[in-house]
Design a protein around this motif. Structure first.
Motif, PDB file in Angstrom:
ATOM      1  N   GLY A 189       0.790  -1.233  -0.077  1.00 58.54           N
ATOM      2  CA  GLY A 189       0.010   0.026   0.072  1.00 58.54           C
ATOM      3  C   GLY A 189       0.864   1.508   0.142  1.00 58.54           C
ATOM      4  O   GLY A 189       0.355   2.295   0.380  1.00 58.54           O
ATOM      5  N   LYS A 190       1.924   1.262  -0.840  1.00 57.21           N
ATOM      6  CA  LYS A 190       2.825   2.467  -0.730  1.00 57.21           C
ATOM      7  C   LYS A 190       3.188   2.702  -2.276  1.00 57.21           C
ATOM      8  O   LYS A 190       2.835   1.885  -3.123  1.00 57.21           O
ATOM      9  N   SER A 191       3.509   3.886  -2.540  1.00 59.62           N
ATOM     10  CA  SER A 191       4.123   4.415  -3.979  1.00 59.62           C
ATOM     11  C   SER A 191       5.063   3.577  -4.304  1.00 59.62           C
ATOM     12  O   SER A 191       6.010   3.053  -3.862  1.00 59.62           O
ATOM     13  N   LEU A 192       5.136   3.792  -5.564  1.00 59.26           N
ATOM     14  CA  LEU A 192       6.247   2.823  -6.263  1.00 59.26           C
ATOM     15  C   LEU A 192       7.723   3.802  -5.707  1.00 59.26           C
ATOM     16  O   LEU A 192       8.674   2.931  -5.505  1.00 59.26           O
ATOM     17  N   ARG A 193       7.715   4.896  -5.649  1.00 58.18           N
ATOM     18  CA  ARG A 193       9.059   5.833  -5.136  1.00 58.18           C
ATOM     19  C   ARG A 193       9.292   5.304  -3.886  1.00 58.18           C
ATOM     20  O   ARG A 193      10.600   5.302  -3.686  1.00 58.18           O
ATOM     21  N   THR A 194       8.299   5.047  -3.049  1.00 56.27           N
ATOM     22  CA  THR A 194       8.569   4.574  -1.684  1.00 56.27           C
ATOM     23  C   THR A 194       9.083   3.313  -1.776  1.00 56.27           C
ATOM     24  O   THR A 194      10.330   3.085  -0.845  1.00 56.27           O
ATOM     25  N   VAL A 195       8.903   2.312  -2.453  1.00 56.33           N
ATOM     26  CA  VAL A 195       9.385   1.142  -2.507  1.00 56.33           C
ATOM     27  C   VAL A 195      10.785   1.204  -3.194  1.00 56.33           C
ATOM     28  O   VAL A 195      11.795   0.535  -2.319  1.00 56.33           O
ATOM     29  N   LYS A 196      11.113   1.923  -3.909  1.00 51.43           N
ATOM     30  CA  LYS A 196      12.359   2.065  -4.738  1.00 51.43           C
ATOM     31  C   LYS A 196      13.315   2.543  -3.461  1.00 51.43           C
ATOM     32  O   LYS A 196      14.333   2.530  -3.350  1.00 51.43           O
ATOM     33  N   ARG A 197      12.743   3.551  -2.637  1.00 47.62           N
ATOM     34  CA  ARG A 197      13.638   4.163  -1.563  1.00 47.62           C
ATOM     35  C   ARG A 197      13.936   3.090  -0.598  1.00 47.62           C
ATOM     36  O   ARG A 197      14.842   3.030  -0.138  1.00 47.62           O
ATOM     37  N   ILE A 198      12.805   2.170  -0.214  1.00 47.21           N
ATOM     38  CA  ILE A 198      12.993   1.227   0.710  1.00 47.21           C
ATOM     39  C   ILE A 198      14.071   0.197   0.345  1.00 47.21           C
ATOM     40  O   ILE A 198      14.997  -0.022   1.035  1.00 47.21           O
ATOM     41  N   MET A 199      13.847  -0.251  -1.018  1.00 47.12           N
ATOM     42  CA  MET A 199      14.858  -1.149  -1.511  1.00 47.12           C
ATOM     43  C   MET A 199      16.197  -0.545  -1.695  1.00 47.12           C
ATOM     44  O   MET A 199      17.183  -1.403  -1.352  1.00 47.12           O
ATOM     45  N   ALA A 200      16.508   0.658  -1.907  1.00 43.92           N
ATOM     46  CA  ALA A 200      17.661   1.259  -2.055  1.00 43.92           C
ATOM     47  C   ALA A 200      18.348   1.282  -0.567  1.00 43.92           C
ATOM     48  O   ALA A 200      19.696   1.109  -0.271  1.00 43.92           O
ATOM     49  N   SER A 201      17.591   1.670   0.154  1.00 42.49           N
ATOM     50  CA  SER A 201      17.988   1.577   1.630  1.00 42.49           C
ATOM     51  C   SER A 201      18.703   0.045   2.243  1.00 42.49           C
ATOM     52  O   SER A 201      19.547  -0.198   2.820  1.00 42.49           O
ATOM     53  N   LEU A 202      17.694  -0.817   1.948  1.00 42.32           N
ATOM     54  CA  LEU A 202      17.949  -2.458   2.394  1.00 42.32           C
ATOM     55  C   LEU A 202      19.217  -2.795   1.585  1.00 42.32           C
ATOM     56  O   LEU A 202      20.067  -3.194   2.016  1.00 42.32           O
ATOM     57  N   SER A 203      19.372  -2.380   0.104  1.00 39.03           N
ATOM     58  CA  SER A 203      20.702  -2.740  -0.538  1.00 39.03           C
ATOM     59  C   SER A 203      21.991  -1.990   0.120  1.00 39.03           C
ATOM     60  O   SER A 203      22.911  -2.426   0.360  1.00 39.03           O
ATOM     61  N   GLU A 204      21.819  -0.677   0.383  1.00 37.77           N
ATOM     62  CA  GLU A 204      22.902   0.167   1.061  1.00 37.77           C
ATOM     63  C   GLU A 204      23.306  -0.657   2.414  1.00 37.77           C
ATOM     64  O   GLU A 204      24.456  -0.423   2.686  1.00 37.77           O
ATOM     65  N   LYS A 205      22.291  -1.078   3.153  1.00 37.89           N
ATOM     66  CA  LYS A 205      22.610  -1.863   4.594  1.00 37.89           C
ATOM     67  C   LYS A 205      22.988  -3.260   4.149  1.00 37.89           C
ATOM     68  O   LYS A 205      23.667  -3.783   5.078  1.00 37.89           O
ATOM     69  N   GLY A 206      23.053  -3.456   3.026  1.00 44.41           N
ATOM     70  CA  GLY A 206      23.744  -4.988   2.725  1.00 44.41           C
ATOM     71  C   GLY A 206      22.773  -5.975   2.972  1.00 44.41           C
ATOM     72  O   GLY A 206      23.144  -7.172   3.102  1.00 44.41           O
ATOM     73  N   VAL A 207      21.374  -5.919   3.284  1.00 44.85           N
ATOM     74  CA  VAL A 207      20.422  -6.714   3.367  1.00 44.85           C
ATOM     75  C   VAL A 207      19.919  -7.487   2.148  1.00 44.85           C
ATOM     76  O   VAL A 207      19.771  -8.692   2.106  1.00 44.85           O
ATOM     77  N   ILE A 208      19.650  -6.849   0.881  1.00 45.62           N
ATOM     78  CA  ILE A 208      19.436  -7.496  -0.007  1.00 45.62           C
ATOM     79  C   ILE A 208      20.429  -6.806  -1.300  1.00 45.62           C
ATOM     80  O   ILE A 208      21.090  -6.086  -1.262  1.00 45.62           O
ATOM     81  N   THR A 209      20.487  -7.967  -2.192  1.00 47.44           N
ATOM     82  CA  THR A 209      21.377  -7.685  -3.496  1.00 47.44           C
ATOM     83  C   THR A 209      20.539  -8.073  -4.566  1.00 47.44           C
ATOM     84  O   THR A 209      19.714  -9.037  -4.542  1.00 47.44           O
ATOM     85  N   ARG A 210      21.045  -7.615  -5.844  1.00 46.66           N
ATOM     86  CA  ARG A 210      20.365  -7.978  -7.101  1.00 46.66           C
ATOM     87  C   ARG A 210      21.154  -8.975  -7.650  1.00 46.66           C
ATOM     88  O   ARG A 210      22.339  -8.515  -7.947  1.00 46.66           O
ATOM     89  N   GLU A 211      20.727 -10.102  -8.304  1.00 50.97           N
ATOM     90  CA  GLU A 211      21.830 -10.777  -8.954  1.00 50.97           C
ATOM     91  C   GLU A 211      21.005 -11.297 -10.185  1.00 50.97           C
ATOM     92  O   GLU A 211      20.011 -11.454 -10.552  1.00 50.97           O
TER      93      GLU A 211
END
Length: 67
Positions: A31-53
């Motif tokens: 229930g969030k905007s696409l921009r918010t999800v992009k921000r969240i995923m960038a934050s998780l990626s920056e923290k090293g929690v997720i990566t894209r393979e």
């Protein structure tokens, strides 16, 4: 310990179920905007929690730290 917001935890839980989830689908599910999800995923990626393979188009999200 890793400090995550409830939104970040929601994204992680969705990725646990479907590593190929599109950001648009994640936005709809939480229930969030696409921009918010992009921000969240960038934050998780920056923290090293997720990566894209395997690239942007046919890739999957990999959770590095299971919290």
């Amino acid at each position: 310990t890793l400090k995550c917001t409830w939104e970040e935890l929601a994204v992680i839980n969705i990725l646990k179920i479907n590593a190929k989830a599109k950001q648009e689908d994640i936005a709809t599910q939480i229930g969030k905007s696409l921009r918010t999800v992009k921000r969240i995923m960038a934050s998780l990626s920056e923290k090293g929690v997720i990566t894209r393979e395997k690239g942007k188009r046919n890739g999957v999200w990999v959770i590095k730290k299971d919290r």
